[in-house]
Motif scaffolding. Structure first.
Motif, PDB file in Angstrom:
ATOM      1  N   PHE A  44      52.563  26.361   2.023  1.00  0.00           N
ATOM      2  CA  PHE A  44      52.660  25.095   1.567  1.00  0.00           C
ATOM      3  C   PHE A  44      50.997  24.496   1.321  1.00  0.00           C
ATOM      4  N   ILE A  45      50.887  24.023   0.188  1.00  0.00           N
ATOM      5  CA  ILE A  45      49.572  23.265  -0.058  1.00  0.00           C
ATOM      6  C   ILE A  45      50.068  21.514  -0.116  1.00  0.00           C
ATOM      7  N   LEU A  46      49.523  20.914   0.346  1.00  0.00           N
ATOM      8  CA  LEU A  46      49.904  19.348   0.632  1.00  0.00           C
ATOM      9  C   LEU A  46      48.749  18.646   0.439  1.00  0.00           C
ATOM     10  N   PHE A  47      49.093  17.182   0.160  1.00  0.00           N
ATOM     11  CA  PHE A  47      48.214  16.183   0.090  1.00  0.00           C
ATOM     12  C   PHE A  47      47.618  16.087   1.519  1.00  0.00           C
ATOM     13  N   ILE A  84      51.397  25.092   6.608  1.00  0.00           N
ATOM     14  CA  ILE A  84      50.559  24.555   5.597  1.00  0.00           C
ATOM     15  C   ILE A  84      49.169  25.309   5.675  1.00  0.00           C
ATOM     16  N   VAL A  85      48.811  25.590   4.517  1.00  0.00           N
ATOM     17  CA  VAL A  85      47.515  26.506   4.409  1.00  0.00           C
ATOM     18  C   VAL A  85      46.473  25.786   3.890  1.00  0.00           C
ATOM     19  N   TYR A  86      46.686  24.642   2.971  1.00  0.00           N
ATOM     20  CA  TYR A  86      45.412  24.078   2.455  1.00  0.00           C
ATOM     21  C   TYR A  86      46.019  22.526   2.154  1.00  0.00           C
ATOM     22  N   GLU A  87      45.190  21.627   2.340  1.00  0.00           N
ATOM     23  CA  GLU A  87      45.391  20.068   2.153  1.00  0.00           C
ATOM     24  C   GLU A  87      44.106  19.679   1.191  1.00  0.00           C
ATOM     25  N   SER A  88      44.799  18.711   0.397  1.00  0.00           N
ATOM     26  CA  SER A  88      43.653  18.071  -0.423  1.00  0.00           C
ATOM     27  C   SER A  88      44.072  16.534  -0.704  1.00  0.00           C
ATOM     28  N   SER A  89      42.988  15.938  -1.486  1.00  0.00           N
ATOM     29  CA  SER A  89      43.510  14.451  -1.933  1.00  0.00           C
ATOM     30  C   SER A  89      43.472  14.440  -3.371  1.00  0.00           C
TER      31      SER A  89
END
Length: 294
Positions: free
Chosen positions: A191-194, A217-222
């Motif tokens: 999953f790539i999540l906020f 969860i592998v990446y998070e971003s804004s």
């Protein structure tokens, strides 16, 4: 004791630093230190204790700080009301906008508002919906765009946009040919999540747990567009509102409706029920309500 003393104390506690507080208040560090020292001499009490890099309040400091927030809010409301009476049609509105809402739905609204009310300045703060909601509750922002639902005892609101989440996948993904997806089918996916400042972060995790798994969860971003590009590089899957998916390149990502459960994405404009609303803020609320409900 003066209002500015309360402002200085509140900012020092917020920043946990005399230097950062001085920068935020546009004064020098020696000035803020001297003002606090003068107040301590006036009261014959210590207000702050320096413990290494940490700054801690004494019991007297805690007592003053507990009153500082409400007093400063009342003072801001008084200034705003006086400005309304003195400078009708002028003022400033502090507006919180999540990145998806700001970039997708508000540029034209902001332009139309400024054309109609050139004397009103808009201070735009871009942040996740969860952070925007907290800032409106604390009085740091006048109004904000957040995700429904919210505490209706604390906030007044009106609806802006109603949508639902879709799953976005790389075109080569094993599930990319399906017409719809259930959350349970995604249990083994990356999953790539906020990030955690965004309401969708906790909402998606909560729905995954309700479906029987903890998401990997592998990446998070804004940034929603960056999330889309990471999916386009086949780094994982993501969930975005349908209207945002429409802005992505269909050659790079495949967007598929999510069912079981359907996760709604409802944007609302909120402001605090209690407290004074400036004329400028009321005009912004009325204007945006008219634009989104027309």
């Amino acid at each position: 004791m003066e209002i500015r003393h309360l402002q200085y104390i509140a900012e020092i506690v917020r920043r946990n630093s005399f230097t950062k507080a001085a920068e935020a208040l546009h004064i020098t560090q020696p000035t803020i230190s001297k003002m606090i020292k003068n107040l301590e001499n006036e009261l014959n009490l210590e207000l702050f204790i320096r413990d290494g890099k940490q700054i801690k309040l004494t019991d007297a400091g805690k007592a003053i700080h507990s009153y500082a927030g409400p007093i400063l809010q009342l003072f801001d409301h008084l200034q705003a009301e006086i400005n309304d009476l003195t400078y009708l049609k002028k003022g400033n509105v502090r507006v919180g906008l999540p990145p998806m809402a700001g970039s997708r739905f508000f540029p034209g609204v902001i332009k139309s508002f400024q054309d109609r009310y050139p004397g009103i300045a808009l201070t735009l703060v871009e942040d996740g919906a969860r952070k925007v909601e907290e800032s409106v509750a604390e009085g740091i922002l006048d109004v904000g765009v957040v995700l429904w639902p919210v505490d209706e005892e604390l906030f007044d609101s009106f609806p802006l946009v109603e949508d639902r989440l879709k799953v976005i996948l790389h075109p080569s993904h094993r599930l990319a040919s399906q017409q719809q997806l259930t959350l349970a089918e995604l249990a083994e996916e990356r999953f790539i999540l906020f990030n955690s400042e965004f309401a969708l972060h906790s909402r998606i995790i909560k729905e995954c747990i309700s479906s029987g798994f903890d998401p990997h969860i592998v990446y998070e971003s804004s940034q929603w567009d960056f999330i889309g590009e990471m999916v386009a590089e086949n780094l994982g899957i993501a969930m975005l509102p349908s209207r945002i998916c429409d802005a992505l390149d269909p050659k790079k990502v495949r967007s598929i409706p999510l069912v079981q459960p359907i996760i709604p994405w409802r944007l609302i404009m909120v402001w605090k029920r209690e407290g004074y609303l400036s004329l400028a803020t009321r005009q912004w609320i009325s204007f945006t309500r008219e634009k989104f409900n027309s």
